[in-house]
Write an enzyme that holds these catalytic residues in place. Structure first.
Site, mmCIF file in Angstrom:
data_model
loop_
_atom_site.group_PDB
_atom_site.id
_atom_site.type_symbol
_atom_site.label_atom_id
_atom_site.label_comp_id
_atom_site.label_asym_id
_atom_site.label_seq_id
_atom_site.Cartn_x
_atom_site.Cartn_y
_atom_site.Cartn_z
ATOM 1 N N ASP A 99 3.065 3.642 6.719
ATOM 2 C CA ASP A 99 2.264 3.428 7.915
ATOM 3 C C ASP A 99 3.055 2.855 9.076
ATOM 4 O O ASP A 99 4.154 2.326 8.916
ATOM 5 C CB ASP A 99 1.147 2.420 7.600
ATOM 6 C CG ASP A 99 1.710 0.996 7.497
ATOM 7 O OD1 ASP A 99 2.681 0.796 6.743
ATOM 8 O OD2 ASP A 99 1.187 0.098 8.190
ATOM 9 N N ASP A 158 7.748 2.970 -2.072
ATOM 10 C CA ASP A 158 7.876 4.088 -1.130
ATOM 11 C C ASP A 158 9.279 4.140 -0.525
ATOM 12 O O ASP A 158 9.945 5.165 -0.545
ATOM 13 C CB ASP A 158 6.801 4.000 -0.019
ATOM 14 C CG ASP A 158 6.739 2.629 0.668
ATOM 15 O OD1 ASP A 158 7.490 1.710 0.271
ATOM 16 O OD2 ASP A 158 5.932 2.471 1.603
ATOM 17 N N LYS A 186 0.807 -1.194 0.000
ATOM 18 C CA LYS A 186 0.000 0.000 0.000
ATOM 19 C C LYS A 186 0.857 1.268 0.000
ATOM 20 O O LYS A 186 0.442 2.341 -0.429
ATOM 21 C CB LYS A 186 -0.891 0.018 1.265
ATOM 22 C CG LYS A 186 -1.893 -1.083 1.363
ATOM 23 C CD LYS A 186 -2.677 -0.920 2.669
ATOM 24 C CE LYS A 186 -3.537 -2.097 2.971
ATOM 25 N NZ LYS A 186 -4.139 -1.975 4.335
ATOM 26 N N GLY A 187 2.068 1.136 0.552
ATOM 27 C CA GLY A 187 2.883 2.314 0.884
ATOM 28 C C GLY A 187 3.134 3.302 -0.236
ATOM 29 O O GLY A 187 3.221 4.498 0.007
ATOM 30 N N LYS A 203 16.801 3.483 2.736
ATOM 31 C CA LYS A 203 17.421 3.247 4.055
ATOM 32 C C LYS A 203 18.576 2.291 3.855
ATOM 33 O O LYS A 203 18.486 1.105 4.169
ATOM 34 C CB LYS A 203 16.375 2.581 4.961
ATOM 35 C CG LYS A 203 15.915 3.421 6.132
ATOM 36 C CD LYS A 203 15.198 2.548 7.134
ATOM 37 C CE LYS A 203 13.754 2.909 7.300
ATOM 38 N NZ LYS A 203 13.035 2.019 8.236
ATOM 39 N N ASP A 240 14.307 -0.796 2.141
ATOM 40 C CA ASP A 240 14.865 -0.994 3.474
ATOM 41 C C ASP A 240 15.810 -2.199 3.425
ATOM 42 O O ASP A 240 16.947 -2.079 2.985
ATOM 43 C CB ASP A 240 13.660 -1.184 4.400
ATOM 44 C CG ASP A 240 14.014 -1.335 5.846
ATOM 45 O OD1 ASP A 240 14.207 -0.318 6.514
ATOM 46 O OD2 ASP A 240 14.075 -2.480 6.321
HETATM 47 P P1 IMP Z 1 12.139 -4.148 2.432
HETATM 48 O O1 IMP Z 1 11.584 -5.342 1.735
HETATM 49 O O2 IMP Z 1 12.760 -4.508 3.753
HETATM 50 O O3 IMP Z 1 13.053 -3.306 1.581
HETATM 51 O O4 IMP Z 1 10.938 -3.286 2.893
HETATM 52 C C1 IMP Z 1 10.276 -2.467 2.111
HETATM 53 C C2 IMP Z 1 8.880 -2.271 2.637
HETATM 54 O O5 IMP Z 1 8.824 -2.179 4.060
HETATM 55 C C3 IMP Z 1 8.370 -0.976 2.110
HETATM 56 O O6 IMP Z 1 7.574 -1.195 0.988
HETATM 57 C C4 IMP Z 1 7.578 -0.392 3.242
HETATM 58 O O7 IMP Z 1 6.222 -0.698 3.064
HETATM 59 C C5 IMP Z 1 8.065 -1.075 4.482
HETATM 60 N N1 IMP Z 1 8.926 -0.159 5.271
HETATM 61 C C6 IMP Z 1 10.265 -0.157 5.350
HETATM 62 N N2 IMP Z 1 10.723 0.822 6.137
HETATM 63 C C7 IMP Z 1 9.621 1.487 6.563
HETATM 64 C C8 IMP Z 1 9.429 2.642 7.412
HETATM 65 O O8 IMP Z 1 10.364 3.284 7.927
HETATM 66 N N3 IMP Z 1 8.138 3.011 7.612
HETATM 67 C C9 IMP Z 1 7.075 2.356 7.055
HETATM 68 N N4 IMP Z 1 7.216 1.290 6.265
HETATM 69 C C10 IMP Z 1 8.469 0.863 6.014
HETATM 70 MG MG MG Z 2 5.643 -1.028 0.885
#
Ligand code: IMP
Ligand code: MG
Length: 178
Positions: free
Chosen positions: A163, A103, A46-47, A135, A106
């Protein structure tokens, strides 16, 4: 529920300027490529819904918009390490120019999974990633977005689509949440 404290990191106008800048770069890069067919934007729900809505309205090129819903987070504030893909239905995108819009990157698992899936399924002509936030400090998978808005430290951020347990997505700014 304990009341969360929010500290604004990027204002609405700061975000809007950055979105315009990213769109300009995207238009420059895709201008010639997409003469015959539109650019496919895949927004990660959703982000990324607000970022996508703002970004595509600044992209002065023909765009086909698609959505997937996928995450590696659940309701926690740290990546679960597991990919959850409740909505991964796309039309045939074989040979197209595809831009994934996320969005925040991470751990990198979500984008890495999606890139691999799209590459396998559709053999796109090009496949790039645009994210509003990066990040880098928390990266676990070797992945780099092609268009990055803000480089952020290891904060948990909310607002502008992001969120905390489904709260705060509607805020027009980005804030640190603790
Ligand atoms: P990844 O798969 O760990 O890169 O995570 C990415 C997803 O985690 C993103 O699409 C976000 O929805 C969520 N996410 C990562 N960091 C944050 C944050 O600081 N706030 C809110 N959602 C986050
Ligand atoms: Mg997301």
């Amino acid at each position: 529920m304990k009341k969360k404290k929010l500290k604004i990191l990027y204002s609405k106008s700061r975000i809007q300027s950055m979105v315009k800048l990213l769109a300009k770069k995207i238009v420059t890069d895709y201008n010639k490529r997409t003469k015959s067919k539109s650019l496919v934007v895949i927004s990660v729900l959703k982000g990324a819904f607000i970022f996508t809505a703002d970004l595509i309205r600044e992209i002065k090129l023909p765009v086909q918009l698609e959505f997937v819903r996928i995450s590696s987070y659940g309701s926690s504030t740290v990546s679960s390490g597991r990919i959850d893909a409740p909505l991964l239905l796309l039309p045939n995108l074989s040979g197209r120019d595809i831009l994934i819009v996320e969005d925040i990157v991470d751990s990198g698992r979500t984008v890495s999974f999606l890139k691999e899936y799209i590459r396998d399924q559709y053999k796109p002509r090009s496949l790039k990633v645009a994210c509003l936030l990066n990040k880098e400090a928390r990266r676990e998978v070797d992945i780099k977005a092609d268009y990055v808005g803000f480089e952020v430290d290891d904060y948990f951020l909310v607002g502008y689509g992001l969120d905390s347990a489904e709260n705060f997505r509607h805020l027009p700014f980005l804030a640190i949440c603790d």
